[in-house]
Design an enzyme around this catalytic site. Sequence first.
Site, PDB file in Angstrom:
ATOM      1  N   ASP A   9       0.856  -1.197   0.000  1.00  0.00           N
ATOM      2  CA  ASP A   9       0.000   0.000   0.000  1.00  0.00           C
ATOM      3  C   ASP A   9       0.888   1.242   0.000  1.00  0.00           C
ATOM      4  OD1 ASP A   9      -2.467   1.513   0.159  1.00  0.00           O
ATOM      5  OD2 ASP A   9      -1.959   1.940   2.236  1.00  0.00           O
ATOM      6  N   SER A  10       0.283   2.380  -0.285  1.00  0.00           N
ATOM      7  CA  SER A  10       1.033   3.635  -0.241  1.00  0.00           C
ATOM      8  C   SER A  10       1.493   3.949   1.184  1.00  0.00           C
ATOM      9  CB  SER A  10       0.146   4.780  -0.733  1.00  0.00           C
ATOM     10  OG  SER A  10      -0.930   4.952   0.171  1.00  0.00           O
ATOM     11  N   CYS A  33      -4.297  -1.523  -2.224  1.00  0.00           N
ATOM     12  CA  CYS A  33      -4.391  -0.083  -2.495  1.00  0.00           C
ATOM     13  C   CYS A  33      -5.207   0.084  -3.771  1.00  0.00           C
ATOM     14  CB  CYS A  33      -2.978   0.468  -2.666  1.00  0.00           C
ATOM     15  SG  CYS A  33      -2.900   2.193  -3.184  1.00  0.00           S
ATOM     16  N   ASN A  34      -6.350   0.751  -3.646  1.00  0.00           N
ATOM     17  CA  ASN A  34      -7.210   0.962  -4.824  1.00  0.00           C
ATOM     18  C   ASN A  34      -6.510   1.815  -5.868  1.00  0.00           C
ATOM     19  OD1 ASN A  34     -10.259   0.179  -3.892  1.00  0.00           O
ATOM     20  ND2 ASN A  34      -9.047   0.899  -2.188  1.00  0.00           N
ATOM     21  N   THR A  35      -5.776   2.826  -5.392  1.00  0.00           N
ATOM     22  CA  THR A  35      -5.132   3.766  -6.311  1.00  0.00           C
ATOM     23  C   THR A  35      -4.075   3.046  -7.149  1.00  0.00           C
ATOM     24  OG1 THR A  35      -5.464   5.423  -4.588  1.00  0.00           O
ATOM     25  CG2 THR A  35      -3.987   6.019  -6.378  1.00  0.00           C
ATOM     26  N   CYS A  79     -11.077   3.271  -0.583  1.00  0.00           N
ATOM     27  CA  CYS A  79      -9.643   3.468  -0.342  1.00  0.00           C
ATOM     28  C   CYS A  79      -9.370   2.675   0.920  1.00  0.00           C
ATOM     29  CB  CYS A  79      -9.350   4.951  -0.130  1.00  0.00           C
ATOM     30  SG  CYS A  79      -7.713   5.263   0.580  1.00  0.00           S
ATOM     31  N   THR A  80      -8.276   1.927   0.943  1.00  0.00           N
ATOM     32  CA  THR A  80      -8.057   1.027   2.087  1.00  0.00           C
ATOM     33  C   THR A  80      -7.759   1.768   3.393  1.00  0.00           C
ATOM     34  OG1 THR A  80      -5.778   0.737   1.328  1.00  0.00           O
ATOM     35  CG2 THR A  80      -7.378  -0.973   0.713  1.00  0.00           C
ATOM     36  N   HIS A  81      -7.483   3.056   3.310  1.00  0.00           N
ATOM     37  CA  HIS A  81      -7.309   3.832   4.542  1.00  0.00           C
ATOM     38  C   HIS A  81      -8.669   4.137   5.209  1.00  0.00           C
ATOM     39  CE1 HIS A  81      -3.304   4.745   2.880  1.00  0.00           C
ATOM     40  NE2 HIS A  81      -2.964   5.252   4.042  1.00  0.00           N
ATOM     41  N   TYR A 107      -0.628   8.743  -2.292  1.00  0.00           N
ATOM     42  CA  TYR A 107      -0.530   8.622  -3.751  1.00  0.00           C
ATOM     43  C   TYR A 107      -1.647   9.386  -4.481  1.00  0.00           C
ATOM     44  CZ  TYR A 107       2.677   4.533  -3.573  1.00  0.00           C
ATOM     45  OH  TYR A 107       3.732   3.685  -3.395  1.00  0.00           O
TER      46      TYR A 107
HETATM   47  N1  DGL Z   1      -4.803   3.283   0.447  1.00  0.00           N
HETATM   48  C1  DGL Z   1      -4.810   3.715  -0.876  1.00  0.00           C
HETATM   49  C2  DGL Z   1      -6.023   3.376  -1.692  1.00  0.00           C
HETATM   50  O1  DGL Z   1      -6.679   2.397  -1.380  1.00  0.00           O
HETATM   51  C3  DGL Z   1      -4.043   4.938  -1.289  1.00  0.00           C
HETATM   52  C4  DGL Z   1      -4.275   6.222  -0.581  1.00  0.00           C
HETATM   53  C5  DGL Z   1      -3.284   7.289  -1.013  1.00  0.00           C
HETATM   54  O2  DGL Z   1      -2.087   7.065  -0.865  1.00  0.00           O
HETATM   55  O3  DGL Z   1      -3.739   8.340  -1.476  1.00  0.00           O
HETATM   56  O4  DGL Z   1      -6.323   4.011  -2.653  1.00  0.00           O
END
Ligand code: DGL
Length: 271
Positions: A7-8, A71-73, A184-186, A40
């Site tokens: 992940d980021s 990480c979706n991004t 987003c996984t966060h 990201y």
């Molecule tokens: N956790 C990430 C996602 O699922 C990336 C968030 C980021 O770094 O902007 O997209």
Amino acid sequence: MKIGFFDSGLGGLTVLKEAIKNEKLKGEIYYLGDNKNTPYGIKNKDFVKMVVEDNIKTLVEYGCNPIVIACNTATSLCIKSLREKYKDIIFIGTEPAVKVAADAYTHKKILVLATSITVKQEKLLNLIDKLGISDCVELVAADKLVKFAEDVNCSNLKKEIYNYIEKLLSKYDLKKFSHIVLGCTHFPLFYDEFKYIINKLYPNCDNINIVDGAKGISNNLIKNIKNVDKTYDNLKDLRVHIIMTKPSEEFKIRTKQILDLPKIDIEYKLQ
Ligand code: DGL
């Protein structure tokens, strides 16, 4: 068996935690969080592609297979090229759980929150189109939640987090929505805060489901592992290695707070 997670930053830990707690994941886990380049979602796409390639190379060099792009991004930008480049590696991608919302379609609307990159990427737009739900989906970038989640003082930022979520949600008439997709996984780190604000805006409103992809990804991971390794069920041990891309004591503290698995030793490494 070495299983990679990427992940980021800290968001992918929501997926790893689900896989460990509810799917009883075993093996050597290598979680790479790119704390040097996080977030990201608001950065230049070519830059993000470059750092993702670099980080995945590290996990490949550790011998990880499968690798979960938690990480979706990164998934939306890179999964196709990663699968083309590393043909022998199984990549498990992450995409906003719009299918879960579409499967439970109730003629109400679906609010999808993700990063600025994810909401604009073709991958998500095509998926929504394929599911035939384009007319009822609202896409919203909520990048600031990533910053809050990465902050070691996150628990002291409650007021700012509530204000931000309230500002995002109050633009919509939530009575018309059936699902909020945390894409987003966060974001699942703020599940309780979302619940609180929804309840504040619409007391006793119980028609809104908050969904994320962690369970689906974990199921998919275990299925894939069992397909390639018939001895997996005999594995007993779980070891977690966390790879950082820049030294940070705060990052270590925050990983422990999020994983909240006191019985498991975590070994930290630097990329
Ligand atoms: N956790 C990430 C996602 O699922 C990336 C968030 C980021 O770094 O902007 O997209």
